[in-house]
Scaffold this active site. Structure first.
Site, PDB file in Angstrom:
ATOM      1  CB  CYS A   1      20.027  67.976  31.120  1.00 31.34           C
ATOM      2  SG  CYS A   1      19.380  69.569  31.656  1.00 31.34           S
TER       3      CYS A   1
ATOM      4  CE1 TYR B   1      15.255  72.897  40.427  1.00 34.13           C
ATOM      5  CE2 TYR B   1      16.867  71.635  41.660  1.00 34.13           C
ATOM      6  CZ  TYR B   1      16.354  72.838  41.268  1.00 34.13           C
ATOM      7  OH  TYR B   1      16.934  74.001  41.706  1.00 34.13           O
TER       8      TYR B   1
ATOM      9  CD  GLU C   1      19.867  63.950  31.528  1.00 31.56           C
ATOM     10  OE1 GLU C   1      19.940  63.434  32.656  1.00 31.56           O
ATOM     11  OE2 GLU C   1      18.816  64.403  31.057  1.00 31.56           O
TER      12      GLU C   1
ATOM     13  CD  GLU D   1       9.101  69.642  38.810  1.00 32.21           C
ATOM     14  OE1 GLU D   1       9.100  70.737  38.203  1.00 32.21           O
ATOM     15  OE2 GLU D   1      10.086  68.889  38.835  1.00 32.21           O
TER      16      GLU D   1
ATOM     17  CG  ASP E   1      17.249  65.342  36.785  1.00 22.83           C
ATOM     18  OD1 ASP E   1      17.913  66.081  36.023  1.00 22.83           O
ATOM     19  OD2 ASP E   1      16.656  64.326  36.395  1.00 22.83           O
TER      20      ASP E   1
END
Length: 183
Positions: free
Chosen positions: A141, A33, A175, A54, A116
């Site tokens: 997040c 990610y 986060e 990604e 992430d």
């Protein structure tokens, strides 16, 4: 919030220098990610090579531009869904970068990964595969998704460090980043 983005990169770099990098030898990093490559650019100088993954093609293009603008030659960005990548590669903890003739150009061996993920957290396949790594840096997040995923990680890893990152001041969003080390 650019100031918190810098603080995030500094925290990740400090963890790598003091914990991951202290184990000696040139290491390779797997980043899942990777988005537009902001963590990639900050961390690449600390590793022999970074493989950044990604799914979003626009973000892959942005990451490649970011890497080129920062003159980084030790980063490879690939476009793949995390779950599909895990089925093929992640459990092996290694990856071969091939030359145009199909020969192995570089053999990557990972003991560290940074993830992430989106607000949903890690899918079960990715979570299970990432749990096999010696060091996991997880930037979330969604603290609830992180809490859920930590239940799996804490079966095999110790929580070494944690930081709260207020990327979105004056909102309910925050986060959290953690460093997990395999026992």
């Amino acid at each position: 919030n650019p100031h918190v983005a810098v603080a995030t990169a500094e925290w990740l770099s400090d963890v790598i220098r003091t914990s991951v990098g202290s184990e000696g030898g040139p290491a390779d990093l797997l980043e899942l990610y990777c988005g537009a490559g902001s963590h990639t650019v900050a961390l690449a100088p600390l590793f022999r090579h970074v493989l950044a993954v990604e799914i979003n093609r626009h973000l892959v293009t942005a990451a490649q531009q970011n890497i080129a603008q920062n003159s980084l030659e030790n980063v490879t960005v690939i476009r793949a869904p995390s779950e599909e990548f895990c089925k093929r590669i992640l459990r092996k903890r290694s990856y071969q970068i091939r030359g145009e003739d199909g020969s192995t150009k570089l053999q990557l061996n990972f003991s560290c990964t940074i993830v992430d993920p989106p607000r949903a957290g890690l899918d079960q396949l990715t979570l299970g595969a990432v749990a096999g790594y010696d060091h996991v840096l997880y930037v979330s997040c969604n603290p609830e998704a992180l809490r859920r995923d930590l239940c799996t990680f804490l079966e095999t890893h110790d929580l070494c460090r944690l930081v709260l990152l207020d990327h979105f001041p004056f909102s309910a969003h925050a986060e959290v980043a953690v460093h997990l080390r395999k026992r």
